[in-house]
Design an enzyme around this catalytic site. Sequence first.
Site, PDB file in Angstrom:
ATOM      1  N   GLY A 228      41.998  44.311  36.710  1.00  0.00           N
ATOM      2  CA  GLY A 228      42.812  45.553  36.213  1.00  0.00           C
ATOM      3  C   GLY A 228      44.091  45.220  36.162  1.00  0.00           C
TER       4      GLY A 228
ATOM      5  N   GLY B 180      43.616  40.551  35.014  1.00  0.00           N
ATOM      6  CA  GLY B 180      42.008  40.196  34.463  1.00  0.00           C
ATOM      7  C   GLY B 180      41.196  41.074  34.781  1.00  0.00           C
ATOM      8  N   ALA B 181      39.930  40.595  35.206  1.00  0.00           N
ATOM      9  CA  ALA B 181      38.937  41.590  35.592  1.00  0.00           C
ATOM     10  C   ALA B 181      39.361  42.546  36.714  1.00  0.00           C
ATOM     11  CB  ALA B 181      37.808  40.781  35.861  1.00  0.00           C
TER      12      ALA B 181
ATOM     13  N   GLY C 291      44.267  41.955  26.442  1.00  0.00           N
ATOM     14  CA  GLY C 291      45.374  42.429  26.766  1.00  0.00           C
ATOM     15  C   GLY C 291      46.240  43.070  25.880  1.00  0.00           C
ATOM     16  N   ASP C 292      45.729  42.624  24.382  1.00  0.00           N
ATOM     17  CA  ASP C 292      46.493  43.802  23.451  1.00  0.00           C
ATOM     18  C   ASP C 292      46.071  45.444  23.632  1.00  0.00           C
ATOM     19  OD1 ASP C 292      47.661  41.236  22.769  1.00  0.00           O
ATOM     20  OD2 ASP C 292      45.996  40.904  21.259  1.00  0.00           O
TER      21      ASP C 292
ATOM     22  N   SER D 131      49.010  42.230  34.401  1.00  0.00           N
ATOM     23  CA  SER D 131      47.422  42.279  33.980  1.00  0.00           C
ATOM     24  C   SER D 131      46.885  41.328  35.055  1.00  0.00           C
ATOM     25  CB  SER D 131      47.233  41.827  32.672  1.00  0.00           C
ATOM     26  OG  SER D 131      45.867  41.666  32.189  1.00  0.00           O
TER      27      SER D 131
END
Length: 306
Positions: free
Chosen positions: A221, A218-219, A247-248, A216
């Site tokens: 992708g 973050g913004a 994230g979940d 992951s």
Amino acid sequence: MILTVTLNTALDITYRTPALTPHATNRVAEVSERPGGKGLNVARVLSALGHETVVTGFTGGRTGDALRELLAAEGPSDALVGIAGTTRRTIAVVDEATGDTTQLNEPGPTVTPAEWASFLTSYEGLAARADAVALCGSLPPGIHVGAYAELVRLARAANLPVLLDTSGEPLRRGIAARPDLVKPNADELARLTGSREPLRATRDARRRGGRAVIASLGAAGLLAATPDGWWRAAPPEAVRGNPTGAGDSAVAGLLSGLVERLAWPDRLARAVALSTATVLAPAAGEFDREAYADLLPRIAVTEQAP
């Protein structure tokens, strides 16, 4: 059926205040409570997507009773194992003037060896009839650091696809047991591999045992290294909002795509669309259904050179 494991469940409590002033009395405008812990958040999204979902882990005391009562209204089936200790609480204080959130997380109750043995018996029974399992979050006190590695091995022995989403030493040991999917964020991946360059770190994480590693960013992708290829998936534009639970939601997208046998680009597009729609939702940890439907066909998935 999809099984999610949350060994350190929590009752998430959110206080909203017009403006948070340190060292002063602050009046709370709104209070909300919900079942918490990464695996429970994953299960909530999976249920919203129409998948039969069962949650397991530990719960106890009055806080645990409150968690189970709230969970009963949400959709996932409750297979939590009762313990003598009291389920932890997490307190989020939202400053509505700035949008900032201050988080206070309790450590969780101590789990005894007998309670762990009881959980393992329950887990093996649930794994025997599941289509996939997600192992999520931190370990409560009393649980040995190799617990996730043990659960990964049990899942593999049952021919059950397993996703691992944790951090630190539990991640380091868990990935060595060869889970089918591992979903670290950029910081967790850097701590695991010693590298902050995403392609290099993701490649190294696969060498450590992860069959597929979905990082992951973050913004920006997701970056996925899989046996079938490497891809980067990104939202069409940057969004602002509350990233709690994003994230979940990505984990739920990956798991649902696995169970539905989607191709990797489609799984990644779903995961990024759900994650972004969670940031845009008015309530933390939920996803905005209209935003999800709008985003899904617009997620850019590009193949990467390893």
